[in-house]
Design an enzyme around this catalytic site. Structure first.
Site, PDB file in Angstrom:
ATOM      1  N   LYS A 108      11.660  32.476   9.457  1.00 33.62           N
ATOM      2  CA  LYS A 108      10.539  33.943   9.214  1.00 33.62           C
ATOM      3  C   LYS A 108       9.747  33.940   8.507  1.00 33.62           C
ATOM      4  O   LYS A 108       8.949  34.028   8.760  1.00 33.62           O
ATOM      5  CB  LYS A 108      11.683  35.246   9.684  1.00 33.62           C
ATOM      6  CG  LYS A 108      12.495  35.945  10.598  1.00 33.62           C
ATOM      7  CD  LYS A 108      11.610  35.866  11.686  1.00 33.62           C
ATOM      8  CE  LYS A 108      12.018  36.867  12.944  1.00 33.62           C
ATOM      9  NZ  LYS A 108      11.896  36.494  14.563  1.00 33.62           N
TER      10      LYS A 108
ATOM     11  N   TYR B  79      17.493  32.430   8.745  1.00 28.12           N
ATOM     12  CA  TYR B  79      16.916  33.209   9.194  1.00 28.12           C
ATOM     13  C   TYR B  79      15.537  33.566   8.644  1.00 28.12           C
ATOM     14  O   TYR B  79      14.706  33.680   8.669  1.00 28.12           O
ATOM     15  CB  TYR B  79      17.375  34.294   9.916  1.00 28.12           C
ATOM     16  CG  TYR B  79      16.450  35.570  10.552  1.00 28.12           C
ATOM     17  CD1 TYR B  79      16.164  35.670  11.956  1.00 28.12           C
ATOM     18  CD2 TYR B  79      16.657  36.796  10.266  1.00 28.12           C
ATOM     19  CE1 TYR B  79      16.101  36.563  12.747  1.00 28.12           C
ATOM     20  CE2 TYR B  79      16.079  38.012  10.672  1.00 28.12           C
ATOM     21  CZ  TYR B  79      15.407  38.099  11.651  1.00 28.12           C
ATOM     22  OH  TYR B  79      14.892  38.546  12.583  1.00 28.12           O
TER      23      TYR B  79
HETATM   24  P1  NDP Z   1      16.580  41.349  20.925  1.00 27.30           P
HETATM   25  O1  NDP Z   1      18.321  40.866  20.522  1.00 27.30           O
HETATM   26  O2  NDP Z   1      16.893  43.009  20.841  1.00 27.30           O
HETATM   27  O3  NDP Z   1      16.512  40.948  21.760  1.00 27.30           O
HETATM   28  C1  NDP Z   1      15.973  39.348  21.505  1.00 27.30           C
HETATM   29  C2  NDP Z   1      14.610  39.236  22.927  1.00 27.30           C
HETATM   30  O4  NDP Z   1      14.616  37.734  22.756  1.00 27.30           O
HETATM   31  C3  NDP Z   1      15.305  39.675  24.396  1.00 27.30           C
HETATM   32  O5  NDP Z   1      14.371  39.652  25.451  1.00 27.30           O
HETATM   33  C4  NDP Z   1      15.509  38.116  25.009  1.00 27.30           C
HETATM   34  O6  NDP Z   1      15.646  37.985  25.723  1.00 27.30           O
HETATM   35  C5  NDP Z   1      14.732  37.149  24.148  1.00 27.30           C
HETATM   36  N1  NDP Z   1      15.396  35.752  24.191  1.00 27.30           N
HETATM   37  C6  NDP Z   1      16.287  35.172  22.544  1.00 27.30           C
HETATM   38  N2  NDP Z   1      16.473  34.026  22.938  1.00 27.30           N
HETATM   39  C7  NDP Z   1      14.949  33.623  23.410  1.00 27.30           C
HETATM   40  C8  NDP Z   1      14.791  32.457  24.029  1.00 27.30           C
HETATM   41  N3  NDP Z   1      15.034  30.856  23.374  1.00 27.30           N
HETATM   42  N4  NDP Z   1      13.351  32.058  24.501  1.00 27.30           N
HETATM   43  C9  NDP Z   1      12.972  33.554  24.956  1.00 27.30           C
HETATM   44  N5  NDP Z   1      13.523  34.813  25.435  1.00 27.30           N
HETATM   45  C10 NDP Z   1      14.377  34.864  23.844  1.00 27.30           C
HETATM   46  O7  NDP Z   1      15.872  41.336  19.650  1.00 27.30           O
HETATM   47  P2  NDP Z   1      15.056  42.072  19.120  1.00 27.30           P
HETATM   48  O8  NDP Z   1      14.053  43.531  19.860  1.00 27.30           O
HETATM   49  O9  NDP Z   1      15.700  43.104  17.596  1.00 27.30           O
HETATM   50  O10 NDP Z   1      14.199  41.436  17.898  1.00 27.30           O
HETATM   51  C11 NDP Z   1      12.643  40.851  18.204  1.00 27.30           C
HETATM   52  C12 NDP Z   1      11.953  40.234  17.313  1.00 27.30           C
HETATM   53  O11 NDP Z   1      12.524  40.854  16.119  1.00 27.30           O
HETATM   54  C13 NDP Z   1      13.045  39.095  17.058  1.00 27.30           C
HETATM   55  O12 NDP Z   1      11.763  38.068  16.369  1.00 27.30           O
HETATM   56  C14 NDP Z   1      13.666  39.235  15.639  1.00 27.30           C
HETATM   57  O13 NDP Z   1      13.938  38.389  14.944  1.00 27.30           O
HETATM   58  C15 NDP Z   1      12.604  40.093  15.405  1.00 27.30           C
HETATM   59  N6  NDP Z   1      13.298  41.756  14.242  1.00 27.30           N
HETATM   60  C16 NDP Z   1      14.060  42.282  14.977  1.00 27.30           C
HETATM   61  C17 NDP Z   1      14.446  43.359  13.821  1.00 27.30           C
HETATM   62  C18 NDP Z   1      15.666  43.936  14.300  1.00 27.30           C
HETATM   63  O14 NDP Z   1      16.448  44.941  12.800  1.00 27.30           O
HETATM   64  N7  NDP Z   1      15.970  44.252  15.855  1.00 27.30           N
HETATM   65  C19 NDP Z   1      13.870  42.890  11.975  1.00 27.30           C
HETATM   66  C20 NDP Z   1      13.151  42.244  12.023  1.00 27.30           C
HETATM   67  C21 NDP Z   1      12.745  41.441  12.810  1.00 27.30           C
HETATM   68  P3  NDP Z   1      16.954  36.906  26.483  1.00 27.30           P
HETATM   69  O15 NDP Z   1      17.329  39.579  27.435  1.00 27.30           O
HETATM   70  O16 NDP Z   1      16.780  36.593  27.822  1.00 27.30           O
HETATM   71  O17 NDP Z   1      18.770  37.588  26.022  1.00 27.30           O
END
Ligand code: NDP
Length: 246
Positions: free
Chosen positions: A160, A156
């Site tokens: 990132k 990851y």
């Molecule tokens: P969530 O797990 O809450 O949501 C992930 C989202 O991404 C969902 O809408 C999911 O769709 C979608 N998704 C996952 N894989 C795919 C794919 N292959 N194609 C299309 N859509 C996909 O994640 P977060 O909101 O927590 O994270 C959002 C971003 O922020 C990410 O990039 C994460 O790495 C980053 N981030 C998050 C942190 C945290 O603490 N939460 C911290 C730092 C960065 P579906 O609903 O269909 O599964």
């Protein structure tokens, strides 16, 4: 002064968490939003409804960001249906944590494919139309894990960090076309992604955050919307992390 209104907004991984809060922030401004998700149809349909209740329009499409053809099709279909994209946010992401010593090859490839190549697929698909129009704003979601590195997250952190390098390079390439590219690097945010962090691990995480709490998706979305419209900021990495020390 360049126009800082978002125009048509595209959000990858928009159905849940940070992407979802971003869709709602733009919808509240009255923007037309297209977002994609991987498989959770219910969350996507609920979000379409919620955006409509706020007076905006958000249209969900099931697109796996690792599928370059599907991403290209989604972008082309969105531009044909609602018009040229002004703002693009890449939020689709997954984690598969574990020490490198025991990391299955599959966990390396999946995390790099979704987080890094998925972001690439989206940016690659939107960049030429934006260059032709000489405008556009990209905001890619990285992580503090990509800035500092985090144990058990070699996959990851690498993906990132890659997003940061990619975005800075792109900002330099396309600035002359009036296109900006920036990164938001969240710390620990309350979403499904961090929901299984409990007990001792959660306490340890909290003790590393000077503000003493996890952030909300809305707090990250505020930074995304800010950077999307910040007409003289490009190539920047904005940490939204409560001051986390990792
Ligand atoms: P969530 O797990 O809450 O949501 C992930 C989202 O991404 C969902 O809408 C999911 O769709 C979608 N998704 C996952 N894989 C795919 C794919 N292959 N194609 C299309 N859509 C996909 O994640 P977060 O909101 O927590 O994270 C959002 C971003 O922020 C990410 O990039 C994460 O790495 C980053 N981030 C998050 C942190 C945290 O603490 N939460 C911290 C730092 C960065 P579906 O609903 O269909 O599964």
């Amino acid at each position: 002064m360049p126009d800082s209104s978002p125009g048509v907004v595209l959000v990858s991984g928009g159905s849940r968490g940070i992407g979802r809060a971003t869709v709602l922030r733009f919808a509240r401004q009255g923007a037309q939003v297209a977002f994609c998700y991987r498989s959770n149809k219910t969350a996507a349909a609920d979000l379409e409804k919620e955006a409509a209740e706020l007076g905006g329009r958000a249209v969900a499409t099931e697109v796996d960001v690792t599928d370059a053809d599907a991403v290209r099709g989604w972008v082309a279909e969105t531009e044909a249906r609602v018009g040229p994209l002004g703002t693009v946010v890449t939020s689709a992401g997954i984690v598969r944590d574990g020490p490198l010593l025991r990391m299955p090859d599959e966990d390396w490839h999946q995390v790099v494919d979704v987080n890094l190549s998925g972001m690439y697929n989206v940016c690659r698909s939107v960049i030429f139309p934006m260059m032709k129009r000489k405008s556009g704003s990209l905001v890619n979601i990285s992580s503090v894990s990509g800035v500092f590195g985090n144990p058990t997250q070699c996959n990851y952190s690498a993906a990132k960090s890659g997003i940061i390098g990619f975005t800075r390079a792109l900002a330099k390439e396309v600035g002359k076309y009036g296109i900006r590219a920036n990164v938001v690097a969240p710390g620990l945010i309350e979403t499904d992604m961090t929901a299984d962090l409990s007990g001792k691990r959660r306490q340890e995480a909290l003790s590393a955050i000077p503000l003493g709490r996890f952030g909300s998706s809305e707090e990250v979305a505020d930074a995304v919307v800010y950077l999307a419209g910040a007409s003289y900021i490009t190539g920047s990495v904005l940490q939204v992390d409560g001051g986390i020390v990792i």
